[in-house]
Design a protein around this motif. Structure first.
Motif, PDB file in Angstrom:
ATOM      1  N   VAL A 113       0.844  -1.205   0.000  1.00 32.71           N
ATOM      2  CA  VAL A 113       0.000   0.000   0.000  1.00 32.71           C
ATOM      3  C   VAL A 113       0.875   1.249   0.000  1.00 32.71           C
ATOM      4  O   VAL A 113       0.640   2.192  -0.758  1.00 32.71           O
ATOM      5  CB  VAL A 113      -0.968   0.009   1.211  1.00 32.71           C
ATOM      6  N   PHE A 114       1.893   1.252   0.855  1.00 36.79           N
ATOM      7  CA  PHE A 114       2.799   2.399   0.933  1.00 36.79           C
ATOM      8  C   PHE A 114       3.425   2.692  -0.431  1.00 36.79           C
ATOM      9  O   PHE A 114       3.398   3.831  -0.911  1.00 36.79           O
ATOM     10  CB  PHE A 114       3.888   2.143   1.979  1.00 36.79           C
ATOM     11  N   CYS A 115       3.979   1.666  -1.064  1.00 36.29           N
ATOM     12  CA  CYS A 115       4.653   1.853  -2.351  1.00 36.29           C
ATOM     13  C   CYS A 115       3.668   2.188  -3.470  1.00 36.29           C
ATOM     14  O   CYS A 115       4.019   2.912  -4.406  1.00 36.29           O
ATOM     15  CB  CYS A 115       5.481   0.621  -2.713  1.00 36.29           C
ATOM     16  N   SER A 116       2.439   1.678  -3.378  1.00 38.17           N
ATOM     17  CA  SER A 116       1.451   1.985  -4.421  1.00 38.17           C
ATOM     18  C   SER A 116       1.092   3.470  -4.434  1.00 38.17           C
ATOM     19  O   SER A 116       0.664   3.987  -5.458  1.00 38.17           O
ATOM     20  CB  SER A 116       0.183   1.148  -4.227  1.00 38.17           C
ATOM     21  N   ARG A 117       1.297   4.144  -3.335  1.00 40.76           N
ATOM     22  CA  ARG A 117       0.945   5.563  -3.221  1.00 40.76           C
ATOM     23  C   ARG A 117       2.086   6.499  -3.605  1.00 40.76           C
ATOM     24  O   ARG A 117       1.902   7.714  -3.610  1.00 40.76           O
ATOM     25  CB  ARG A 117       0.460   5.863  -1.809  1.00 40.76           C
ATOM     26  N   LEU A 118       3.250   5.934  -3.888  1.00 37.30           N
ATOM     27  CA  LEU A 118       4.380   6.762  -4.293  1.00 37.30           C
ATOM     28  C   LEU A 118       4.160   7.300  -5.700  1.00 37.30           C
ATOM     29  O   LEU A 118       3.599   6.621  -6.555  1.00 37.30           O
ATOM     30  CB  LEU A 118       5.679   5.952  -4.253  1.00 37.30           C
ATOM     31  N   ASP A 119       4.612   8.502  -5.941  1.00 38.61           N
ATOM     32  CA  ASP A 119       4.478   9.119  -7.249  1.00 38.61           C
ATOM     33  C   ASP A 119       5.743   8.835  -8.057  1.00 38.61           C
ATOM     34  O   ASP A 119       6.629   9.679  -8.167  1.00 38.61           O
ATOM     35  CB  ASP A 119       4.250  10.628  -7.093  1.00 38.61           C
ATOM     36  N   THR A 120       5.802   7.605  -8.575  1.00 41.60           N
ATOM     37  CA  THR A 120       6.973   7.177  -9.338  1.00 41.60           C
ATOM     38  C   THR A 120       6.552   6.117 -10.350  1.00 41.60           C
ATOM     39  O   THR A 120       5.377   5.740 -10.411  1.00 41.60           O
ATOM     40  CB  THR A 120       8.080   6.649  -8.385  1.00 41.60           C
ATOM     41  N   LEU A 121       7.488   5.632 -11.109  1.00 43.51           N
ATOM     42  CA  LEU A 121       7.213   4.611 -12.114  1.00 43.51           C
ATOM     43  C   LEU A 121       6.738   3.313 -11.462  1.00 43.51           C
ATOM     44  O   LEU A 121       7.159   2.967 -10.342  1.00 43.51           O
ATOM     45  CB  LEU A 121       8.466   4.318 -12.934  1.00 43.51           C
ATOM     46  N   LEU A 122       5.909   2.572 -12.169  1.00 44.37           N
ATOM     47  CA  LEU A 122       5.386   1.303 -11.677  1.00 44.37           C
ATOM     48  C   LEU A 122       6.509   0.332 -11.308  1.00 44.37           C
ATOM     49  O   LEU A 122       6.468  -0.304 -10.257  1.00 44.37           O
ATOM     50  CB  LEU A 122       4.455   0.667 -12.721  1.00 44.37           C
ATOM     51  N   VAL A 123       7.521   0.247 -12.150  1.00 41.39           N
ATOM     52  CA  VAL A 123       8.617  -0.683 -11.883  1.00 41.39           C
ATOM     53  C   VAL A 123       9.348  -0.308 -10.593  1.00 41.39           C
ATOM     54  O   VAL A 123       9.782  -1.181  -9.835  1.00 41.39           O
ATOM     55  CB  VAL A 123       9.587  -0.778 -13.088  1.00 41.39           C
ATOM     56  N   VAL A 124       9.467   0.968 -10.296  1.00 39.15           N
ATOM     57  CA  VAL A 124      10.115   1.412  -9.057  1.00 39.15           C
ATOM     58  C   VAL A 124       9.261   1.008  -7.857  1.00 39.15           C
ATOM     59  O   VAL A 124       9.792   0.529  -6.846  1.00 39.15           O
ATOM     60  CB  VAL A 124      10.365   2.942  -9.085  1.00 39.15           C
ATOM     61  N   LYS A 125       7.953   1.160  -7.962  1.00 41.25           N
ATOM     62  CA  LYS A 125       7.054   0.748  -6.878  1.00 41.25           C
ATOM     63  C   LYS A 125       7.199  -0.752  -6.597  1.00 41.25           C
ATOM     64  O   LYS A 125       7.272  -1.185  -5.444  1.00 41.25           O
ATOM     65  CB  LYS A 125       5.602   1.052  -7.244  1.00 41.25           C
ATOM     66  N   ILE A 126       7.232  -1.539  -7.666  1.00 41.75           N
ATOM     67  CA  ILE A 126       7.341  -3.003  -7.538  1.00 41.75           C
ATOM     68  C   ILE A 126       8.665  -3.391  -6.892  1.00 41.75           C
ATOM     69  O   ILE A 126       8.699  -4.176  -5.944  1.00 41.75           O
ATOM     70  CB  ILE A 126       7.178  -3.675  -8.917  1.00 41.75           C
ATOM     71  N   VAL A 127       9.753  -2.830  -7.380  1.00 46.31           N
ATOM     72  CA  VAL A 127      11.080  -3.155  -6.858  1.00 46.31           C
ATOM     73  C   VAL A 127      11.196  -2.739  -5.392  1.00 46.31           C
ATOM     74  O   VAL A 127      11.715  -3.493  -4.558  1.00 46.31           O
ATOM     75  CB  VAL A 127      12.189  -2.503  -7.729  1.00 46.31           C
ATOM     76  N   LEU A 128      10.712  -1.558  -5.065  1.00 44.56           N
ATOM     77  CA  LEU A 128      10.757  -1.102  -3.671  1.00 44.56           C
ATOM     78  C   LEU A 128       9.939  -2.011  -2.751  1.00 44.56           C
ATOM     79  O   LEU A 128      10.396  -2.377  -1.663  1.00 44.56           O
ATOM     80  CB  LEU A 128      10.241   0.330  -3.553  1.00 44.56           C
ATOM     81  N   ALA A 129       8.728  -2.350  -3.168  1.00 45.59           N
ATOM     82  CA  ALA A 129       7.858  -3.177  -2.328  1.00 45.59           C
ATOM     83  C   ALA A 129       8.487  -4.539  -2.057  1.00 45.59           C
ATOM     84  O   ALA A 129       8.563  -4.983  -0.904  1.00 45.59           O
ATOM     85  CB  ALA A 129       6.484  -3.348  -2.977  1.00 45.59           C
ATOM     86  N   ILE A 130       8.963  -5.194  -3.098  1.00 47.14           N
ATOM     87  CA  ILE A 130       9.551  -6.523  -2.918  1.00 47.14           C
ATOM     88  C   ILE A 130      10.887  -6.431  -2.176  1.00 47.14           C
ATOM     89  O   ILE A 130      11.154  -7.201  -1.254  1.00 47.14           O
ATOM     90  CB  ILE A 130       9.726  -7.235  -4.273  1.00 47.14           C
ATOM     91  N   GLY A 131      11.713  -5.474  -2.544  1.00 51.75           N
ATOM     92  CA  GLY A 131      13.013  -5.324  -1.898  1.00 51.75           C
ATOM     93  C   GLY A 131      12.893  -5.017  -0.418  1.00 51.75           C
ATOM     94  O   GLY A 131      13.559  -5.637   0.418  1.00 51.75           O
ATOM     95  N   LEU A 132      12.027  -4.061  -0.071  1.00 50.73           N
ATOM     96  CA  LEU A 132      11.827  -3.729   1.344  1.00 50.73           C
ATOM     97  C   LEU A 132      11.216  -4.895   2.110  1.00 50.73           C
ATOM     98  O   LEU A 132      11.595  -5.170   3.251  1.00 50.73           O
ATOM     99  CB  LEU A 132      10.936  -2.493   1.475  1.00 50.73           C
ATOM    100  N   CYS A 133      10.280  -5.579   1.483  1.00 50.58           N
ATOM    101  CA  CYS A 133       9.624  -6.722   2.131  1.00 50.58           C
ATOM    102  C   CYS A 133      10.650  -7.808   2.461  1.00 50.58           C
ATOM    103  O   CYS A 133      10.698  -8.302   3.597  1.00 50.58           O
ATOM    104  CB  CYS A 133       8.524  -7.267   1.227  1.00 50.58           C
ATOM    105  N   ILE A 134      11.485  -8.155   1.506  1.00 50.26           N
ATOM    106  CA  ILE A 134      12.500  -9.186   1.733  1.00 50.26           C
ATOM    107  C   ILE A 134      13.511  -8.729   2.784  1.00 50.26           C
ATOM    108  O   ILE A 134      13.867  -9.478   3.697  1.00 50.26           O
ATOM    109  CB  ILE A 134      13.196  -9.560   0.415  1.00 50.26           C
ATOM    110  N   ALA A 135      13.956  -7.477   2.677  1.00 43.43           N
ATOM    111  CA  ALA A 135      14.955  -6.970   3.623  1.00 43.43           C
ATOM    112  C   ALA A 135      14.412  -6.967   5.052  1.00 43.43           C
ATOM    113  O   ALA A 135      15.096  -7.409   5.983  1.00 43.43           O
ATOM    114  CB  ALA A 135      15.386  -5.560   3.218  1.00 43.43           C
TER     115      ALA A 135
END
Length: 157
Positions: A73-95
């Motif tokens: 939800v947090f990453c979906s609300r960011l004003d950035t490219l879709l691929v950046v949202k996806i990478v951030l969500a998965i990367g932060l989740c794993i980390a």
């Protein structure tokens, strides 16, 4: 013959579980936009319904899934490219799952749902953590416990 009956029994319980997940969330959303939700819970159910071969505790399952939902939800609300949202969500989740030792692979899929889904789920915002995430996990966990209980009655396991 007993193995065929047992496999049929497991198929029935899992099928009833997903029908329950579908209809509960259909009532909550009043729409048919549930494909991604059910797909993510499919990964959760594989682990939840396994015969004790998983090392994931219910606490890890719920904590990591809620973390994934929050980050999605947090990453979906960011004003950035879709691929950046996806990478951030998965990367932060794993980390964060690794940092807190709560690794649960389906949480990565749950993190993607708010980013990739349609407007009905995106409009939920942080309510997404309550439903479909918490409600879906509770249904799957309940059915998996029911299956294990019935197996212990019928098969002594």
């Amino acid at each position: 013959m007993a193995r065929v009956f047992r496999n049929s029994f497991e198929f029935l319980v899992v099928s009833l579980c997903f029908l329950c997940v579908f209809y509960v969330h259909k009532l909550l959303f009043h729409q048919q936009e549930l494909t991604l939700v059910i797909a993510a819970f499919g990964a959760s159910s594989v682990l939840a319904f396994s015969e004790g071969r998983t090392v994931n505790s219910p606490v890890k399952m719920f904590a990591s899934s809620m973390l994934g939902a929050f980050l999605g939800v947090f990453c979906s609300r960011l004003d950035t490219l879709l691929v950046v949202k996806i990478v951030l969500a998965i990367g932060l989740c794993i980390a964060l799952m690794s940092r807190w030792s709560i690794q649960y692979p389906p949480a990565g899929a749950i993190a993607l749902i708010p980013i990739l889904s349609g407007s009905a789920i995106q409009e939920l915002g942080y309510w997404f953590l309550v439903y479909p995430t918490l409600t879906g996990l509770f249904i799957i966990y309940s059915f998996s416990k029911l299956k294990h209980y019935l197996n212990s009655i019928f098969y002594g396991q």
